[in-house]
Scaffold this motif. Structure first.
Motif, short mmCIF file in Angstrom:
data_model
loop_
_atom_site.label_atom_id
_atom_site.label_comp_id
_atom_site.label_asym_id
_atom_site.label_seq_id
_atom_site.Cartn_x
_atom_site.Cartn_y
_atom_site.Cartn_z
N ALA A 78 0.74 -1.22 0.00
CA ALA A 78 -0.01 -0.08 0.02
C ALA A 78 0.99 1.29 0.03
O ALA A 78 1.84 1.33 0.78
CB ALA A 78 -1.00 0.04 1.31
N ARG A 79 0.64 2.32 -0.80
CA ARG A 79 1.22 3.40 -1.09
C ARG A 79 0.22 4.62 -1.17
O ARG A 79 -0.96 4.30 -2.00
CB ARG A 79 2.05 3.47 -2.18
CG ARG A 79 3.51 2.83 -1.86
CD ARG A 79 4.51 2.89 -2.85
NE ARG A 79 5.69 2.63 -2.57
CZ ARG A 79 6.79 3.02 -1.97
NH1 ARG A 79 6.86 4.37 -1.77
NH2 ARG A 79 8.02 2.39 -1.81
N VAL A 80 0.50 5.84 -0.73
CA VAL A 80 -0.42 6.81 -1.10
C VAL A 80 -0.63 7.13 -2.58
O VAL A 80 -1.74 7.41 -3.10
CB VAL A 80 -0.10 7.93 -0.29
CG1 VAL A 80 -0.91 8.96 -0.60
CG2 VAL A 80 -0.05 7.81 1.16
N ASN A 81 0.39 7.13 -3.12
CA ASN A 81 0.50 7.53 -4.60
C ASN A 81 -0.02 8.69 -5.12
O ASN A 81 -0.91 8.64 -5.87
CB ASN A 81 -0.20 6.04 -5.51
CG ASN A 81 0.56 5.04 -5.41
OD1 ASN A 81 1.90 4.87 -5.37
ND2 ASN A 81 0.27 3.78 -5.23
N GLU A 82 0.17 9.67 -4.38
CA GLU A 82 -0.28 10.97 -4.75
C GLU A 82 1.08 11.97 -5.36
O GLU A 82 2.04 11.56 -4.67
CB GLU A 82 -1.00 11.63 -3.55
CG GLU A 82 -2.25 11.08 -3.36
CD GLU A 82 -2.85 11.80 -2.33
OE1 GLU A 82 -2.41 12.99 -1.68
OE2 GLU A 82 -3.97 11.20 -1.85
N GLN A 83 0.56 12.91 -6.02
CA GLN A 83 1.69 13.82 -6.39
C GLN A 83 1.91 14.76 -5.00
O GLN A 83 0.84 15.04 -4.50
CB GLN A 83 1.13 14.51 -7.66
CG GLN A 83 1.23 14.06 -8.68
CD GLN A 83 2.39 13.49 -9.14
OE1 GLN A 83 3.55 14.10 -9.25
NE2 GLN A 83 2.85 12.02 -9.67
N PRO A 84 3.14 15.20 -4.98
CA PRO A 84 3.47 16.22 -3.95
C PRO A 84 2.19 17.37 -3.89
O PRO A 84 2.05 17.88 -4.95
CB PRO A 84 4.74 16.98 -3.97
CG PRO A 84 5.26 15.56 -4.71
CD PRO A 84 4.30 15.06 -5.70
N LYS A 85 1.85 18.01 -2.68
CA LYS A 85 0.99 18.99 -2.62
C LYS A 85 1.70 20.24 -2.82
O LYS A 85 2.47 20.55 -1.85
CB LYS A 85 0.13 19.01 -1.58
CG LYS A 85 -1.02 17.55 -1.46
CD LYS A 85 -1.54 17.74 -0.30
CE LYS A 85 -2.49 16.55 -0.17
NZ LYS A 85 -3.53 16.70 -1.07
N ILE A 86 1.69 21.03 -3.81
CA ILE A 86 2.32 22.19 -4.07
C ILE A 86 1.29 23.33 -4.06
O ILE A 86 0.70 23.76 -5.12
CB ILE A 86 3.41 22.36 -5.24
CG1 ILE A 86 4.16 21.04 -5.14
CG2 ILE A 86 4.34 23.60 -5.34
CD1 ILE A 86 5.28 20.90 -6.42
N ASP A 87 1.13 23.90 -3.15
CA ASP A 87 -0.33 25.10 -3.27
C ASP A 87 0.14 26.27 -2.34
O ASP A 87 -0.50 27.41 -2.20
CB ASP A 87 -1.58 24.52 -2.51
CG ASP A 87 -1.21 24.01 -1.02
OD1 ASP A 87 -0.22 24.34 -0.42
OD2 ASP A 87 -1.91 23.25 -0.55
#
Length: 285
Positions: free
Chosen positions: A132-141
């Protein structure tokens, strides 16, 4: 003027550490004793400015007579106890923890993680590609710091630093359960719409690089981040009269990030938004 420690003296507690008698001040943890004795105990969730959460279980040791392995970061040393730090049981437990973390989390920016994996002969790949991994792009806001949940090990250090232990902003917490648990702001929205005051104290305590300076994130992406080539100079923040100490990390004659000494009696590693991020005017041309 030299600061004088006015704390009352503490009695010494004597016990055996790997069959060697040691004495530490009353209230010290086993991890404190290990550090004083020069023993290298791996740990990720422990922070020297935070109350231990016992989350990563990487620092476990064997205490004679105890049924379970004890987390060295929070187990207080007791007179007469016998502690062993390098038993087969403790090493096997650390190996499993490293395998579980490395199979489900990106530890590429976690200091010493690769060395520990090699030392304990951990094999994260044995869990297969479906771990299991989150597999999300880094949040750059925003322009100050980046959130990369693929690197988060849920150690709770950022939650504590933002909450009652230091900042008392309570902008971030843990949402979800099980594999869906993650660090989040209210309603899982952008950081710019949250209660965050951008002090960056969460970055200061993050052990894996899941929270990082935008400057560091960009330089790593460009392949120009070179930590061994950086110099660190401690100075005093000029924004107000509190006297916070700043450590300026400089690469190629440019400030790339700002931290604060954890042993400083004023800041204890914490800063405000101006102290941590307001350094651009120093190098404007």
């Amino acid at each position: 003027m030299t600061a004088i420690d006015l704390q009352l003296p503490r009695r010494l507690v004597e016990f055996t550490l790997d069959e060697t008698p040691v004495r530490v001040p009353e209230g010290s943890t086993i991890l404190d004793a290990c550090k004083a004795a020069g023993k290298d105990i791996p740990t990720l969730c422990h922070g020297d400015t935070l109350t231990p959460k016992n989350a990563c279980r990487l620092c476990v040791v064997e205490v004679e007579g105890a049924r379970a392995l004890a987390p060295a970061c929070s187990r207080v040393a007791e007179p007469g106890m016998a502690v062993r730090t390098d038993t087969e049981r403790a090493r096997h437990s650390r190996k499993i923890v490293l395998e579980l973390l490395a199979s489900s989390t990106d530890l590429s920016t976690t200091p010493r993680a690769a060395d520990w994996i090699k030392e304990y002969e951990a094999k994260p790949d044995r869990f297969g590609p479906d771990a299991a991994r989150v597999n999300e792009q880094p949040k750059i806001d925003n322009e100050l710091y980046v959130r990369d949940l693929d690197k988060c090990i849920l150690c709770y250090k950022c939650v504590d630093a933002c909450g009652e232990q230091w900042q008392n902003t309570f902008a971030i917490s843990v949402s979800g359960r099980g594999f869906d648990a993650r660090i989040s702001v209210e309603n899982d929205g952008p950081l710019t719409e949250s209660a965050c005051v951008y002090c960056g104290n969460c970055i200061e305590v993050c052990p894996t690089g899941a929270l990082s300076f935008k400057s560091e994130f960009d330089m790593r992406a460009a392949g120009t981040w070179d930590e061994p080539a950086q110099t660190a100079t401690t100075t005093v923040c000029a924004y107000c009269g509190v006297g916070c100490n700043l450590t300026l990390h400089v690469q190629d004659n440019e400030i790339v990030k700002v931290t604060s000494p954890h042993d400083n009696p004023v800041t204890h590693g914490n800063l405000c938004i101006k102290g941590r991020f307001g350094y651009q005017h120093v190098q404007q041309r």
